[in-house]
Design a protein around this motif. Structure first.
Motif, PDB file in Angstrom:
ATOM      1  N   VAL A 238     -11.087 -14.944 -19.402  1.00  0.00           N
ATOM      2  CA  VAL A 238      -9.722 -14.768 -18.930  1.00  0.00           C
ATOM      3  C   VAL A 238      -9.464 -13.269 -18.791  1.00  0.00           C
ATOM      4  O   VAL A 238      -9.722 -12.503 -19.729  1.00  0.00           O
ATOM      5  N   VAL A 239      -8.996 -12.847 -17.625  1.00  0.00           N
ATOM      6  CA  VAL A 239      -8.801 -11.421 -17.346  1.00  0.00           C
ATOM      7  C   VAL A 239      -7.350 -11.182 -16.931  1.00  0.00           C
ATOM      8  O   VAL A 239      -6.799 -11.919 -16.106  1.00  0.00           O
ATOM      9  N   ALA A 240      -6.754 -10.144 -17.484  1.00  0.00           N
ATOM     10  CA  ALA A 240      -5.378  -9.800 -17.129  1.00  0.00           C
ATOM     11  C   ALA A 240      -5.287  -9.450 -15.646  1.00  0.00           C
ATOM     12  O   ALA A 240      -6.242  -8.924 -15.058  1.00  0.00           O
ATOM     13  N   GLY A 241      -4.157  -9.741 -15.049  1.00  0.00           N
ATOM     14  CA  GLY A 241      -3.953  -9.384 -13.653  1.00  0.00           C
ATOM     15  C   GLY A 241      -3.823  -7.885 -13.484  1.00  0.00           C
ATOM     16  O   GLY A 241      -3.702  -7.127 -14.456  1.00  0.00           O
ATOM     17  N   ALA A 242      -3.859  -7.428 -12.242  1.00  0.00           N
ATOM     18  CA  ALA A 242      -3.743  -6.002 -11.950  1.00  0.00           C
ATOM     19  C   ALA A 242      -2.387  -5.488 -12.408  1.00  0.00           C
ATOM     20  O   ALA A 242      -1.366  -6.164 -12.230  1.00  0.00           O
ATOM     21  N   PRO A 243      -2.356  -4.312 -13.001  1.00  0.00           N
ATOM     22  CA  PRO A 243      -1.068  -3.756 -13.439  1.00  0.00           C
ATOM     23  C   PRO A 243      -0.198  -3.405 -12.246  1.00  0.00           C
ATOM     24  O   PRO A 243      -0.699  -3.111 -11.157  1.00  0.00           O
ATOM     25  N   GLU A 244       1.093  -3.450 -12.462  1.00  0.00           N
ATOM     26  CA  GLU A 244       2.025  -3.111 -11.390  1.00  0.00           C
ATOM     27  C   GLU A 244       1.918  -1.633 -11.065  1.00  0.00           C
ATOM     28  O   GLU A 244       1.921  -0.777 -11.958  1.00  0.00           O
ATOM     29  N   GLN A 245       1.775  -1.329  -9.792  1.00  0.00           N
ATOM     30  CA  GLN A 245       1.659   0.061  -9.365  1.00  0.00           C
ATOM     31  C   GLN A 245       3.044   0.668  -9.196  1.00  0.00           C
ATOM     32  O   GLN A 245       3.929   0.069  -8.586  1.00  0.00           O
ATOM     33  N   ALA A 246       3.213   1.864  -9.726  1.00  0.00           N
ATOM     34  CA  ALA A 246       4.484   2.563  -9.552  1.00  0.00           C
ATOM     35  C   ALA A 246       4.664   2.906  -8.079  1.00  0.00           C
ATOM     36  O   ALA A 246       3.702   3.298  -7.406  1.00  0.00           O
ATOM     37  N   PRO A 247       5.863   2.737  -7.520  1.00  0.00           N
ATOM     38  CA  PRO A 247       6.095   3.061  -6.114  1.00  0.00           C
ATOM     39  C   PRO A 247       5.742   4.524  -5.827  1.00  0.00           C
ATOM     40  O   PRO A 247       5.923   5.403  -6.666  1.00  0.00           O
ATOM     41  N   GLU A 248       5.199   4.744  -4.648  1.00  0.00           N
ATOM     42  CA  GLU A 248       4.825   6.097  -4.240  1.00  0.00           C
ATOM     43  C   GLU A 248       6.083   6.947  -4.053  1.00  0.00           C
ATOM     44  O   GLU A 248       7.041   6.532  -3.402  1.00  0.00           O
ATOM     45  N   ALA A 249       6.077   8.133  -4.672  1.00  0.00           N
ATOM     46  CA  ALA A 249       7.228   9.041  -4.551  1.00  0.00           C
ATOM     47  C   ALA A 249       7.222   9.691  -3.169  1.00  0.00           C
ATOM     48  O   ALA A 249       6.262  10.360  -2.788  1.00  0.00           O
ATOM     49  N   LEU A 250       8.303   9.457  -2.406  1.00  0.00           N
ATOM     50  CA  LEU A 250       8.387   9.980  -1.042  1.00  0.00           C
ATOM     51  C   LEU A 250       9.641  10.831  -0.890  1.00  0.00           C
ATOM     52  O   LEU A 250      10.715  10.457  -1.395  1.00  0.00           O
ATOM     53  N   ASP A 251       9.512  11.956  -0.175  1.00  0.00           N
ATOM     54  CA  ASP A 251      10.701  12.764   0.082  1.00  0.00           C
ATOM     55  C   ASP A 251      11.447  12.200   1.289  1.00  0.00           C
ATOM     56  O   ASP A 251      10.981  11.260   1.956  1.00  0.00           O
ATOM     57  N   ALA A 252      12.608  12.765   1.579  1.00  0.00           N
ATOM     58  CA  ALA A 252      13.456  12.246   2.657  1.00  0.00           C
ATOM     59  C   ALA A 252      12.756  12.269   4.003  1.00  0.00           C
ATOM     60  O   ALA A 252      12.870  11.330   4.803  1.00  0.00           O
ATOM     61  N   ALA A 253      11.995  13.322   4.267  1.00  0.00           N
ATOM     62  CA  ALA A 253      11.308  13.442   5.554  1.00  0.00           C
ATOM     63  C   ALA A 253      10.285  12.334   5.741  1.00  0.00           C
ATOM     64  O   ALA A 253      10.154  11.754   6.829  1.00  0.00           O
ATOM     65  N   GLU A 254       9.556  12.010   4.661  1.00  0.00           N
ATOM     66  CA  GLU A 254       8.535  10.958   4.758  1.00  0.00           C
ATOM     67  C   GLU A 254       9.194   9.586   4.902  1.00  0.00           C
ATOM     68  O   GLU A 254       8.694   8.727   5.637  1.00  0.00           O
ATOM     69  N   LEU A 255      10.297   9.354   4.215  1.00  0.00           N
ATOM     70  CA  LEU A 255      11.011   8.083   4.351  1.00  0.00           C
ATOM     71  C   LEU A 255      11.455   7.886   5.802  1.00  0.00           C
ATOM     72  O   LEU A 255      11.271   6.806   6.379  1.00  0.00           O
ATOM     73  N   ALA A 256      12.024   8.942   6.389  1.00  0.00           N
ATOM     74  CA  ALA A 256      12.478   8.861   7.783  1.00  0.00           C
ATOM     75  C   ALA A 256      11.299   8.647   8.727  1.00  0.00           C
ATOM     76  O   ALA A 256      11.398   7.892   9.700  1.00  0.00           O
ATOM     77  N   ALA A 257      10.178   9.302   8.457  1.00  0.00           N
ATOM     78  CA  ALA A 257       8.996   9.179   9.313  1.00  0.00           C
ATOM     79  C   ALA A 257       8.453   7.748   9.295  1.00  0.00           C
ATOM     80  O   ALA A 257       8.024   7.224  10.324  1.00  0.00           O
ATOM     81  N   ARG A 258       8.488   7.114   8.126  1.00  0.00           N
ATOM     82  CA  ARG A 258       7.972   5.752   8.027  1.00  0.00           C
ATOM     83  C   ARG A 258       8.883   4.766   8.756  1.00  0.00           C
ATOM     84  O   ARG A 258       8.409   3.784   9.336  1.00  0.00           O
ATOM     85  N   VAL A 259      10.181   5.022   8.708  1.00  0.00           N
ATOM     86  CA  VAL A 259      11.105   4.190   9.477  1.00  0.00           C
ATOM     87  C   VAL A 259      10.838   4.373  10.962  1.00  0.00           C
ATOM     88  O   VAL A 259      10.804   3.398  11.737  1.00  0.00           O
TER      89      VAL A 259
END
Length: 300
Positions: A238-259
């Motif tokens: 029995v193996v534990a599932g993958a740990p939850e990954q912390a969300p990637e820290a993005l600045d405002a410019a990167e958030l806008a670029a992804r949109v």
């Protein structure tokens, strides 16, 4: 539940339906005393018993103090394809056929699926005698999360195929359950350590419900080292599932670029903002403000 004369409670009801009944019977995974009471009744009521190993069935019936009245035939991996039509013919002719494997539930890494599929396609009634399960027993004893899990069966024997299968499950968040042969356990744990990481928690459950039952818990690397000296018995990992990954820290410019990237691909802005916010783990308002700021910056 059985009737007063130990005949399966549904036997008479099933007899009025066209065709017979296929009964999948769970058998003890170690201690014969774990057999469900209904198993003995089914063993004596069946017209035909298909057993993965007829010798083991004989030992089980002796332990339970019952004597099958019906014919007993072997039904294992080597003759499963050839014998299935014979069993289906008996079922469509009205017989009550009992399917038992060496341990646990038929079809779970054991013969059974092929016959169930054929029976269903022929309109035959299929029922079950619930019984002990190595999967659920190991999961409960592991000390790992049990609210969501997936059963992966046996890993491939070849190293390359084994690693490929493990990589498919590397990001799986649910607890993973594997069966493994004792002589391949060390290799399997080493491969899991390589793919899942040395610190991923796991438990090796050996000889469940038997005299020498043992549950080893710890990081995968530690368990791999323990298994290197050799391990005996029936094994469930029995193996534990993958740990939850912390969300990637993005600045405002990167958030806008992804949109903007999603919009260029044809997605509506509202939906794009919602998806980016979800992936980044930030409020939608923060992404919206980033998009507005980027638009104003571009118009200057």
């Amino acid at each position: 539940m059985t009737t007063s004369d130990d005949t399966p409670a549904d036997a008479d009801a099933g007899a009025t339906e066209p065709g017979g009944t296929l009964v999948l019977a769970g058998t003890p995974i170690g201690d014969a005393a774990d057999a469900p009471p209904r198993l003995g009744a089914e063993l004596t009521a069946a017209d035909l018993i298909a057993a993965e190993d007829t010798r083991r069935l004989r030992r089980l019936t002796q332990a339970l103090g019952v004597r099958p009245a019906g014919r007993v035939v072997s039904y294992f991996e080597g003759n499963e394809a050839a014998r299935t039509p014979e069993l289906v013919e008996a079922l469509t002719g009205g017989a009550r056929v009992l399917l038992v494997t060496d341990a646990g539930m038929p079809s779970v890494s054991d013969p059974g699926y092929r016959l169930v599929d054929a029976a269903v396609r022929h309109g035959v009634r299929v029922t079950a005698v619930p019984g002990p399960s190595a999967v659920l027993t190991a999961l409960a004893l592991s000390g790992l999360p049990v609210d969501r899990f997936c059963f992966e069966g046996f890993l491939p024997r070849k190293r390359g195929e084994r690693l490929a299968r493990l990589r498919e499950a590397a990001a799986e968040r649910r607890t993973l359950v594997y069966f493994e042969a004792p002589h391949r356990l060390a290799e399997a744990l080493e491969a899991m350590t390589e793919v899942f990481g040395a610190e991923r928690r796991a438990a090796v459950c050996r000889e469940l419900t038997k005299t020498y039952e043992e549950v080893r818990r710890g990081p995968l690397a530690e368990l791999a080292g323990w298994a290197a000296d050799g391990v005996r018995g029936e094994i469930t990992v029995v193996v534990a599932g993958a740990p939850e990954q912390a969300p990637e820290a993005l600045d405002a410019a990167e958030l806008a670029a992804r949109v903007a990237t999603r919009e260029e691909a044809g997605q509506r802005r509202k939906e794009a903002i919602a998806e980016v916010a979800r992936a980044a783990g930030v409020p939608k308002r923060e992404v919206f403000d980033a998009v507005v700021a980027a638009k104003h910056a571009g118009s200057r």
